[in-house]
Motif scaffolding. Structure first.
Motif, PDB file in Angstrom:
ATOM      1  N   SER A   1       0.297  -1.085  -0.058  1.00  0.00           N
ATOM      2  CA  SER A   1      -0.277  -0.101  -0.188  1.00  0.00           C
ATOM      3  C   SER A   1       0.906   1.435  -0.359  1.00  0.00           C
ATOM      4  O   SER A   1       1.713   1.356   0.893  1.00  0.00           O
ATOM      5  CB  SER A   1      -1.190   0.247   1.399  1.00  0.00           C
ATOM      6  OG  SER A   1      -1.647   1.144   1.622  1.00  0.00           O
ATOM      7  N   SER A   2       0.687   2.344  -0.417  1.00  0.00           N
ATOM      8  CA  SER A   2       1.669   3.540  -0.903  1.00  0.00           C
ATOM      9  C   SER A   2       0.964   4.230   0.304  1.00  0.00           C
ATOM     10  O   SER A   2       1.861   5.456   0.684  1.00  0.00           O
ATOM     11  CB  SER A   2       1.100   4.320  -1.879  1.00  0.00           C
ATOM     12  OG  SER A   2      -0.762   4.559  -2.460  1.00  0.00           O
TER      13      SER A   2
ATOM     14  N   GLY B   1       4.556   4.091 -11.199  1.00  0.00           N
ATOM     15  CA  GLY B   1       2.649   3.984 -11.900  1.00  0.00           C
ATOM     16  C   GLY B   1       2.417   4.995 -12.333  1.00  0.00           C
ATOM     17  O   GLY B   1       2.634   6.339 -12.077  1.00  0.00           O
TER      18      GLY B   1
ATOM     19  N   TYR C   1       7.716   5.728  -6.195  1.00  0.00           N
ATOM     20  CA  TYR C   1       6.426   5.635  -6.558  1.00  0.00           C
ATOM     21  C   TYR C   1       6.363   5.448  -7.969  1.00  0.00           C
ATOM     22  O   TYR C   1       7.032   6.613  -9.293  1.00  0.00           O
ATOM     23  CB  TYR C   1       5.473   6.192  -6.023  1.00  0.00           C
ATOM     24  CG  TYR C   1       5.383   6.114  -4.758  1.00  0.00           C
ATOM     25  CD1 TYR C   1       4.662   6.021  -3.998  1.00  0.00           C
ATOM     26  CD2 TYR C   1       6.376   7.072  -4.066  1.00  0.00           C
ATOM     27  CE1 TYR C   1       4.390   5.571  -2.305  1.00  0.00           C
ATOM     28  CE2 TYR C   1       6.056   6.275  -2.013  1.00  0.00           C
ATOM     29  CZ  TYR C   1       5.439   5.885  -1.675  1.00  0.00           C
ATOM     30  OH  TYR C   1       5.071   6.559  -0.525  1.00  0.00           O
TER      31      TYR C   1
ATOM     32  N   GLU D   1      -2.262   4.370 -10.655  1.00  0.00           N
ATOM     33  CA  GLU D   1      -2.371   3.356  -9.745  1.00  0.00           C
ATOM     34  C   GLU D   1      -0.478   4.115  -9.417  1.00  0.00           C
ATOM     35  O   GLU D   1       0.500   3.641  -9.884  1.00  0.00           O
ATOM     36  CB  GLU D   1      -2.799   2.504  -9.450  1.00  0.00           C
ATOM     37  CG  GLU D   1      -2.561   2.226  -7.508  1.00  0.00           C
ATOM     38  CD  GLU D   1      -3.100   0.743  -7.347  1.00  0.00           C
ATOM     39  OE1 GLU D   1      -2.614   0.295  -6.480  1.00  0.00           O
ATOM     40  OE2 GLU D   1      -4.239   0.730  -7.721  1.00  0.00           O
ATOM     41  N   LYS D   2      -0.282   4.177  -7.780  1.00  0.00           N
ATOM     42  CA  LYS D   2       1.063   4.645  -7.326  1.00  0.00           C
ATOM     43  C   LYS D   2       1.481   3.729  -6.541  1.00  0.00           C
ATOM     44  O   LYS D   2       1.060   3.057  -5.501  1.00  0.00           O
ATOM     45  CB  LYS D   2       1.601   5.841  -7.286  1.00  0.00           C
ATOM     46  CG  LYS D   2       0.984   7.599  -8.310  1.00  0.00           C
ATOM     47  CD  LYS D   2       1.708   7.248  -9.589  1.00  0.00           C
ATOM     48  CE  LYS D   2       1.197   7.936  -9.894  1.00  0.00           C
ATOM     49  NZ  LYS D   2       1.313   8.554 -11.146  1.00  0.00           N
ATOM     50  N   ASN D   3       2.271   2.622  -6.617  1.00  0.00           N
ATOM     51  CA  ASN D   3       2.664   1.169  -6.072  1.00  0.00           C
ATOM     52  C   ASN D   3       4.685   1.580  -5.080  1.00  0.00           C
ATOM     53  O   ASN D   3       5.230   2.472  -6.430  1.00  0.00           O
ATOM     54  CB  ASN D   3       2.620   0.423  -6.778  1.00  0.00           C
ATOM     55  CG  ASN D   3       1.398  -0.154  -7.167  1.00  0.00           C
ATOM     56  OD1 ASN D   3       0.372  -0.289  -6.107  1.00  0.00           O
ATOM     57  ND2 ASN D   3       1.448  -0.695  -8.613  1.00  0.00           N
TER      58      ASN D   3
END
Length: 95
Positions: free
Chosen positions: A20-21, A37, A35, A40-42
């Protein structure tokens, strides 16, 4: 039915990714968090040694052009797909 390429599976296993970010994990010495993506940023934790590679420096230049030096996440954000990032990091680990 989907399938996974071995290099992506190995890259995911070798990179330390938080699920989870919003999860704040300790970044080990000699590593930094990014981060990745497009939507959605991972969060990924990668070795500092990646910073010396021209391909990674190119990604950092793209990030600066896209977001500037002040991103709302308050962290380094790479504007590329997760798959492209995993391919790059897999290649960098081999070199």
């Amino acid at each position: 039915m989907g399938f996974r390429l071995p290099r992506i599976v190995n890259a995911k296993a070798s990179l330390k990714r938080s699920l989870s970010s919003s999860e704040k994990t300790v970044v080990p010495k000699g590593h930094f968090a990014v981060y990745v993506g497009e939507v959605e940023k991972n969060r990924f934790v990668v070795p500092i040694s990646f910073l010396k590679h021209p391909s990674f420096q190119n990604l950092l230049s793209q990030a600066e052009e896209e977001y500037g030096l002040n991103h709302p996440l308050g962290a380094l954000v790479i504007p590329c797909s997760e798959e492209a990032f995993l391919d790059l990091t897999c290649c960098l680990r081999r070199s």
